[in-house]
Structures are given as C-alpha cells and as structure tokens.
Design an enzyme around this catalytic site. Structure first.
Site, mmCIF file in Angstrom:
data_model
loop_
_atom_site.group_PDB
_atom_site.id
_atom_site.type_symbol
_atom_site.label_atom_id
_atom_site.label_comp_id
_atom_site.label_asym_id
_atom_site.label_seq_id
_atom_site.Cartn_x
_atom_site.Cartn_y
_atom_site.Cartn_z
ATOM 1 C CG ASN A 156 -1.682 1.234 1.710
ATOM 2 O OD1 ASN A 156 -1.750 2.126 0.363
ATOM 3 N ND2 ASN A 156 -2.105 1.217 2.896
ATOM 4 C CG HIS B 285 -5.998 2.051 5.104
ATOM 5 N ND1 HIS B 285 -5.464 3.426 6.523
ATOM 6 C CD2 HIS B 285 -4.557 0.892 5.010
ATOM 7 C CE1 HIS B 285 -4.261 2.936 6.311
ATOM 8 N NE2 HIS B 285 -3.722 1.171 6.074
ATOM 9 C CB SER C 256 5.563 -1.803 12.130
ATOM 10 O OG SER C 256 4.873 -0.528 11.984
ATOM 11 N N GLY D 266 2.495 2.409 10.972
ATOM 12 C CA GLY D 266 4.227 3.588 10.909
ATOM 13 C C GLY D 266 4.149 3.587 11.813
ATOM 14 C CD GLU E 9 -2.372 5.446 7.023
ATOM 15 O OE1 GLU E 9 -2.664 5.444 5.897
ATOM 16 O OE2 GLU E 9 -2.008 4.975 7.544
ATOM 17 C CE LYS F 115 -0.229 3.003 5.077
ATOM 18 N NZ LYS F 115 0.245 2.802 6.489
ATOM 19 C CD GLU G 124 -3.512 -2.010 7.195
ATOM 20 O OE1 GLU G 124 -2.189 -3.007 7.413
ATOM 21 O OE2 GLU G 124 -4.340 -1.684 7.375
HETATM 22 P P1 PGA Z 1 2.881 0.089 7.486
HETATM 23 O O1 PGA Z 1 1.702 0.628 7.194
HETATM 24 O O2 PGA Z 1 3.221 -0.678 7.258
HETATM 25 O O3 PGA Z 1 4.388 1.350 6.644
HETATM 26 O O4 PGA Z 1 2.982 -0.306 9.415
HETATM 27 C C1 PGA Z 1 -0.185 -0.594 6.721
HETATM 28 C C2 PGA Z 1 -0.599 -0.114 6.194
HETATM 29 O O5 PGA Z 1 -0.999 1.277 6.627
HETATM 30 O O6 PGA Z 1 -1.168 -1.305 5.093
#
Ligand code: PGA
Length: 249
Positions: free
Chosen positions: A9, A94, A212, A172, A96, A11, A166
């Site tokens: 992803n 997601h 992560s 992140g 976010e 983003k 998640e």
């Molecule tokens: P990250 O993001 O691997 O940077 O933690 C995962 C995601 O948001 O799908």
C-alpha cells in the site's frame, strides 16, 4: 485453499517519476513466488502502473473508491473507472480512511456492495486502536467492524473478500503486533466467520496482517497458521525490502 498474498500500500507517496522508478526496480526483483503480489499506487499513477506491469506477476490495485457508479462526487473515483483501466482489486476500510475521511462501517458496507457489483476483489481493512487493546476490547471492536460491513454478504460473495487485520497502533509506528497477538486475532476472526458462514468458507478466506511488517519480522508473522500474508506500507516503498517480505513465505 486460501491464497497467500503480499500487497504493498503506497499511500500518498511517489509522483510519476518515482512510481516509474520503483516499478522498474520491482520488475527486476520479481521471481515466481508462492504468494500473490500486489501494489497500490496513487490514483494518478494507476494507468501507467497497469501498462508497465502488464503480463507481470504483480497486480496493480487501488487504495480506495467511491460507492456510486458516477455523478456529482467531486474528487472521487468509481469501481467502473477502476475496472476500465484494468484494476480489479481495491483496498477498502483502511484505518487512515476511517480516521481522516470519516469512513464508518455503514459507508464501508456501501462501498463493499458497489465493488462486488462490479466484480471487484476487496482487501477489507479493520483493526483496533491502542485504547481498545489496553482495555481488552480489541476483539469486540474487530468483530463489530467486520460484522457491520461484511456480514450481510452471501457465501458466494466471500470468494471476493480478503481480510486485512491492521491494529491502528502498529501502522507506521514501527510497533508491530507480536506474531502471537496477530495469530490470536486472526484465529478469532476465522472463528467469527465460521460461526456465521461455516468452517469451510472461513478456511478459504485469506486474512492478511498489516502494521510495520518489515523483512526482519515478516517470516515469523507469516509462519503463523492463520496469517495468510501482509498488507505492507512503509516497507513497500523499497523494492528490495518489499521482495524480502514476499520471499519470507
Ligand atoms: P505500515 O503500513 O507497514 O507502514 O505500518 C501498513 C498499512 O497501513 O497498510
């Protein structure tokens, strides 16, 4: 049998040039893999990514879509538009999108229905926040998120659903759920699904872990019985790291 999947992803990262560079690096790294491999660039780079990755093992997928087919929704993109450029899979829900764009369970149920109506595959994301986990409510939160957005679906529709657990506190942040925490939640999700639709269906739904994931921890996380792959954010922006994760299978 359920599929193993590693999806990157991206983003809101990578302009046109950076997208072209990363895709050519990915093409150099790709080998026949046990897992299905996907990348989700930004909307502006989807057409170019689809062209560049035609006949490759890497599927190009979208990060989001609107529930309407077309109309007065300034700034939005529909399933029909995605399908018309060869994108057949979309990430929905997601954290976010939930946090910054107020996407809730009811809206997500509409998006899920709209994507399925156009025969799209969905990677459906959900996960608890830190305070939910600290107060012991993480399973209840996850159960609500998947029930409200997905449990109206028929057994057949579940063939187009991939789940992505998640935990928000691990996205992140560098903080990862331990492999056992991931396994416990994935087993809980599969049990919840089995209670609703039977064990056979539950056994066939892929459940990815996201938060992560990096080359150093992918192997241990993916080795857990109910973890069928990963949704990768930060580490997907580096071709070598991304394929180290893919090759962790
Ligand atoms: P990250 O993001 O691997 O940077 O933690 C995962 C995601 O948001 O799908």
């Amino acid at each position: 049998m359920r599929k193993q999947i590693v999806a990157g992803n991206w983003k809101m990262n990578n302009d046109l040039k950076q997208t072209q560079t990363l895709i050519s690096e990915l093409k150099n790294q790709v080998q026949t893999s046990m897992a299905e491999v996907m990348i989700a660039p930004t909307f502006t780079n989807l057409v170019g990514a689809c062209d560049a990755l035609q006949n490759s093992e890497i599927e190009v997928i979208a990060q989001n879509m609107h529930f309407a087919e077309n109309g007065a929704y300034t700034g939005e993109v529909s399933a029909t538009m995605l399908k018309s450029i060869g994108v057949n899979t979309v990430i929905l829900g997601h954290s976010e999108r939930r946090a910054y764009f107020n996407e809730n369970d009811e809206l997500l149920a509409k998006k899920v229905d709209a994507a399925l109506a156009k025969n799209m595959r969905i990677i459906f994301c959900f996960g608890e926040e830190l305070q939910d986990r600290n107060s012991g409510h993480h399973e209840a939160v996850v159960e609500r998120q998947i029930k409200k957005a997905l449990f109206h679906l028929s057994g057949e529709a579940w063939g187009s659903i991939v789940l992505a657990y998640e935990p928000v506190w691990a996205i992140g942040t560098g903080e990862t759920a331990s492999p056992d925490q991931a396994q416990d939640m994935h087993a809980f999700i599969r049990k919840t699904l089995a209670e609703e639709h039977g064990q056979d269906l539950a056994n066939n739904v892929s459940i990815l872990y996201g938060g992560s994931v990096k080359p150093a921890n992918a192997n241990e996380i993916f080795s857990k019985a109910d973890v069928d792959g990963g949704l990768i954010g930060g580490a997907a922006l580096n071709a070598e790291h991304f394929f180290d994760i893919v090759n962790a299978f």
